[in-house]
Design a protein around this motif. Structure first.
Motif, short mmCIF file in Angstrom:
data_model
loop_
_atom_site.label_atom_id
_atom_site.label_comp_id
_atom_site.label_asym_id
_atom_site.label_seq_id
_atom_site.Cartn_x
_atom_site.Cartn_y
_atom_site.Cartn_z
N ASP A 59 40.56 79.91 13.11
CA ASP A 59 40.56 78.86 12.78
C ASP A 59 40.37 77.60 12.89
O ASP A 59 39.00 76.84 12.77
CB ASP A 59 41.57 78.41 11.80
CG ASP A 59 41.57 80.10 10.79
OD1 ASP A 59 41.18 80.71 10.36
OD2 ASP A 59 42.99 79.61 10.21
N LEU A 60 40.81 76.74 14.63
CA LEU A 60 40.17 76.42 14.72
C LEU A 60 39.14 76.38 15.77
O LEU A 60 38.24 75.14 15.94
CB LEU A 60 40.99 75.82 16.09
CG LEU A 60 41.15 74.52 17.30
CD1 LEU A 60 40.69 73.08 16.23
CD2 LEU A 60 42.37 75.01 18.00
N ASP A 61 38.70 77.57 16.12
CA ASP A 61 37.36 76.95 17.16
C ASP A 61 36.34 77.33 16.12
O ASP A 61 34.77 76.95 16.27
CB ASP A 61 37.37 78.80 17.62
CG ASP A 61 38.47 78.33 19.08
OD1 ASP A 61 38.71 76.98 19.44
OD2 ASP A 61 38.52 79.42 19.51
N GLY A 62 36.77 78.10 14.68
CA GLY A 62 35.47 78.39 13.51
C GLY A 62 34.91 77.41 13.24
O GLY A 62 33.88 76.68 12.71
N ALA A 63 36.00 75.63 13.41
CA ALA A 63 35.69 74.49 12.68
C ALA A 63 34.00 73.99 12.84
O ALA A 63 33.43 72.78 12.60
CB ALA A 63 36.21 73.71 12.99
N ALA A 64 34.12 74.68 14.36
CA ALA A 64 32.92 73.79 15.19
C ALA A 64 31.56 74.33 14.68
O ALA A 64 30.57 73.79 14.68
CB ALA A 64 32.67 74.18 17.05
N ALA A 65 31.67 75.92 14.16
CA ALA A 65 30.73 76.05 14.10
C ALA A 65 29.82 76.13 12.00
O ALA A 65 28.94 76.56 11.68
CB ALA A 65 30.76 77.65 13.46
N ILE A 66 31.07 75.58 11.43
CA ILE A 66 30.83 75.23 10.58
C ILE A 66 30.28 73.93 9.54
O ILE A 66 30.49 72.73 10.28
CB ILE A 66 32.43 75.07 9.12
CG1 ILE A 66 33.02 75.92 9.17
CG2 ILE A 66 32.15 74.23 8.01
CD1 ILE A 66 34.90 75.59 8.61
N PRO A 67 28.94 73.55 9.28
CA PRO A 67 28.13 72.62 8.57
C PRO A 67 29.04 71.48 8.88
O PRO A 67 29.40 71.92 7.65
CB PRO A 67 27.17 73.38 7.93
CG PRO A 67 27.24 74.39 8.41
CD PRO A 67 28.34 74.86 8.60
N GLY A 68 29.51 70.05 9.30
CA GLY A 68 29.29 69.60 8.57
C GLY A 68 31.47 69.64 9.25
O GLY A 68 32.32 68.00 9.20
N GLY A 69 31.59 69.91 10.05
CA GLY A 69 32.95 70.17 10.54
C GLY A 69 33.83 70.86 8.80
O GLY A 69 33.77 71.28 7.98
N ALA A 70 35.58 70.92 9.15
CA ALA A 70 36.21 70.69 8.33
C ALA A 70 36.43 70.09 7.52
O ALA A 70 37.33 68.56 8.31
CB ALA A 70 37.77 71.48 9.23
N VAL A 71 35.98 70.51 6.30
CA VAL A 71 35.74 69.01 5.62
C VAL A 71 37.37 69.71 4.63
O VAL A 71 37.94 68.53 4.24
CB VAL A 71 34.74 69.47 4.65
CG1 VAL A 71 34.87 68.04 4.18
CG2 VAL A 71 33.78 68.50 6.07
N ASP A 72 37.30 70.78 3.42
CA ASP A 72 38.27 70.69 2.10
C ASP A 72 39.67 70.73 2.90
O ASP A 72 40.00 71.47 4.51
CB ASP A 72 37.42 71.93 1.58
CG ASP A 72 37.41 73.41 2.15
OD1 ASP A 72 38.34 73.60 2.86
OD2 ASP A 72 36.44 73.66 2.58
N ALA A 73 40.82 70.99 1.74
CA ALA A 73 41.60 71.37 1.91
C ALA A 73 42.20 72.68 2.49
O ALA A 73 42.86 72.53 4.19
CB ALA A 73 42.78 71.31 1.13
#
Length: 283
Positions: A59-73
């Motif tokens: 989950d930590l590594d996957g945040a870099a691939a999310i457009p806009g980063g980790a945003v929701d709860a």
């Protein structure tokens, strides 16, 4: 230095710091050394996460691939849990160095270092010619520094969380190991198995890249509990022998991380696997 260049330096530092992680194996048999005898061991160890711990890292590594980063709860919770695992359990490969001395009366003391911290222990063994039961206690000290970013990170943008780069980690803890072992009559082969349980308290500082590409200061604190078992063996002719050990533990980490003034709490649990190997010499 622009933000993108700074991000590259942070990522490189994170690799260097995580490389100082790894597990803390015992890598010694159940029988104690005779009074005045000393052993030195050098090798390598590593820690690999499984189950919930592995998912938190993903989950930590996957945040870099999310457009806009980790945003929701949910995404921020995953980022926080992964940060706690990365800082506290420190998966990775590390050097292993150790020295042990016989104190007499079937008592022994040892000091080991795994790149992420040090372990000082003492133990007593109930011994028979080929079998032994060892009971001891250990104090743990954690200290790791990336050797970079002497200036604190700016406040950040408050955007989505993308990547974490550890700057420093420190902590302390205690552990209770119990070993049961066998050695051949010629002292060529030694086998041991046992149980370990412990608790440690950690604090760490880090830099977080927030969307779109700004750096923010982060800090965290956590408590780690673990319990598990191990099996090991050694083969050799005095004074040199090769030792191999595998430790497995169920670990629970709970704590919090504050980024750009926002604190998020997390709890994560799962299994860790720590294989290790070393060459030991007795004097």
């Amino acid at each position: 230095m622009n933000a993108r260049a700074s991000s590259r330096k942070l990522a490189l530092g994170a690799v260097l710091l995580s490389g100082c992680g790894g597990g803390g194996p015992l890598l010694h048999p159940a029988h104690t050394l005779p009074k005045g005898n000393v052993t030195f061991a050098a090798g390598t160890s590593g820690t690999f996460t499984l189950g919930g711990l592995r998912q938190a890292e993903d989950d930590l590594d996957g945040a870099a691939a999310i457009p806009g980063g980790a945003v929701d709860a949910r995404e921020r919770q995953g980022f926080t849990n992964g940060s706690l695992v990365r800082a506290v359990i420190a998966p990775g490969v590390a050097p292993f160095l150790a020295a042990r001395v016989g104190l007499g009366g079937h008592n022994e003391a040892g000091l080991s270092y795994t790149g992420h911290g040090a372990r000082l222990d003492g133990r007593h063994a109930f011994e028979w010619p080929t079998l032994a039961l060892s009971v001891g206690g250990a104090a743990l000290g954690v200290f790791a520094d990336s050797g970079r970013e002497s200036q604190p990170a700016p406040p950040g943008s408050g955007g989505g969380l993308r990547t974490l780069s550890l700057r420093s980690t420190s902590g302390y803890g205690f552990e209770l190991p119990v070993l049961f072992g066998y050695r051949s009559s010629a002292d060529v082969v030694k086998l041991w198995t046992g149980l370990r349980a412990g608790v440690a308290r950690y604090g760490y500082n880090a830099s977080v890249i927030e969307a779109p590409d700004s750096r923010a200061a982060a800090s965290g604190k956590a408590t780690r509990w673990w319990g598990g078992g191990l099996v090991g063996f050694s083969v050799g002719l005095a004074p040199v022998e090769v030792r191999v050990e595998v430790d497995a533990a169920y670990e629970s980490v709970n704590g919090s991380q504050t980024t750009s003034g926002v604190e998020l709490s997390g709890t994560v649990a799962g299994w860790s696997l720590t294989p290790a190997m070393a060459i030991s010499a007795k004097f």
